[in-house]
Design a protein around this motif. Structure first.
Motif, PDB file in Angstrom:
ATOM      1  N   LYS A  52      -0.407   2.346   5.653  1.00  0.00           N
ATOM      2  CA  LYS A  52      -0.296   3.565   5.725  1.00  0.00           C
ATOM      3  C   LYS A  52      -0.337   4.386   4.618  1.00  0.00           C
ATOM      4  O   LYS A  52      -0.555   5.811   4.491  1.00  0.00           O
ATOM      5  CB  LYS A  52       1.241   4.020   6.442  1.00  0.00           C
ATOM      6  CG  LYS A  52       1.279   3.089   7.811  1.00  0.00           C
ATOM      7  CD  LYS A  52       2.381   3.356   8.537  1.00  0.00           C
ATOM      8  CE  LYS A  52       2.485   2.769   9.797  1.00  0.00           C
ATOM      9  NZ  LYS A  52       3.974   2.962  10.470  1.00  0.00           N
ATOM     10  N   TYR A  53      -0.110   3.847   3.359  1.00  0.00           N
ATOM     11  CA  TYR A  53       0.043   4.475   2.129  1.00  0.00           C
ATOM     12  C   TYR A  53      -0.891   3.857   1.020  1.00  0.00           C
ATOM     13  O   TYR A  53      -1.050   2.655   1.055  1.00  0.00           O
ATOM     14  CB  TYR A  53       1.456   4.423   1.540  1.00  0.00           C
ATOM     15  CG  TYR A  53       2.480   5.075   2.607  1.00  0.00           C
ATOM     16  CD1 TYR A  53       2.383   6.498   2.904  1.00  0.00           C
ATOM     17  CD2 TYR A  53       3.251   4.304   3.449  1.00  0.00           C
ATOM     18  CE1 TYR A  53       3.327   7.102   4.058  1.00  0.00           C
ATOM     19  CE2 TYR A  53       4.113   4.671   4.337  1.00  0.00           C
ATOM     20  CZ  TYR A  53       4.226   6.149   4.546  1.00  0.00           C
ATOM     21  OH  TYR A  53       4.945   6.458   5.693  1.00  0.00           O
ATOM     22  N   GLU A  56       0.667   0.967  -0.730  1.00  0.00           N
ATOM     23  CA  GLU A  56       0.895  -0.308   0.071  1.00  0.00           C
ATOM     24  C   GLU A  56      -0.483  -0.833  -0.195  1.00  0.00           C
ATOM     25  O   GLU A  56      -0.720  -2.280  -0.393  1.00  0.00           O
ATOM     26  CB  GLU A  56       1.210   0.043   1.517  1.00  0.00           C
ATOM     27  CG  GLU A  56       1.199  -1.228   2.284  1.00  0.00           C
ATOM     28  CD  GLU A  56       1.403  -0.900   3.767  1.00  0.00           C
ATOM     29  OE1 GLU A  56       2.039  -1.683   4.492  1.00  0.00           O
ATOM     30  OE2 GLU A  56       1.607   0.410   4.160  1.00  0.00           O
TER      31      GLU A  56
END
Length: 69
Positions: A52-53, A56
């Motif tokens: 999601k990021y 990450e």
């Protein structure tokens, strides 16, 4: 390359790597469709990793590089 994600255990199973709150596994198989890759993950009690990021994604890439994947 596909990245499988499974709930974290005290120690990740052989072939899996600890990634903060999950165990991940890098699978270098022939390119599969999203559905086929997900089925392959689920057959191992996991699911496709959902990134999601950007931080990450970088962490997963660093783990992959450190493990020679």
């Amino acid at each position: 390359m596909h990245v499988f994600s499974a709930p974290l255990q005290p120690i990740c199973d052989e072939g899996w790597v600890n990634n903060h709150m999950t165990c991940i596994k890098f699978v270098d198989e022939p390119l599969l469709s999203w559905g086929a890759a997900r089925q392959a993950c689920q057959a191992q009690g996991a699911d496709l990793a959902e990134v999601k990021y950007a931080a990450e994604a970088m962490r997963i890439e660093n783990i992959r590089a450190l493990n020679g994947e």
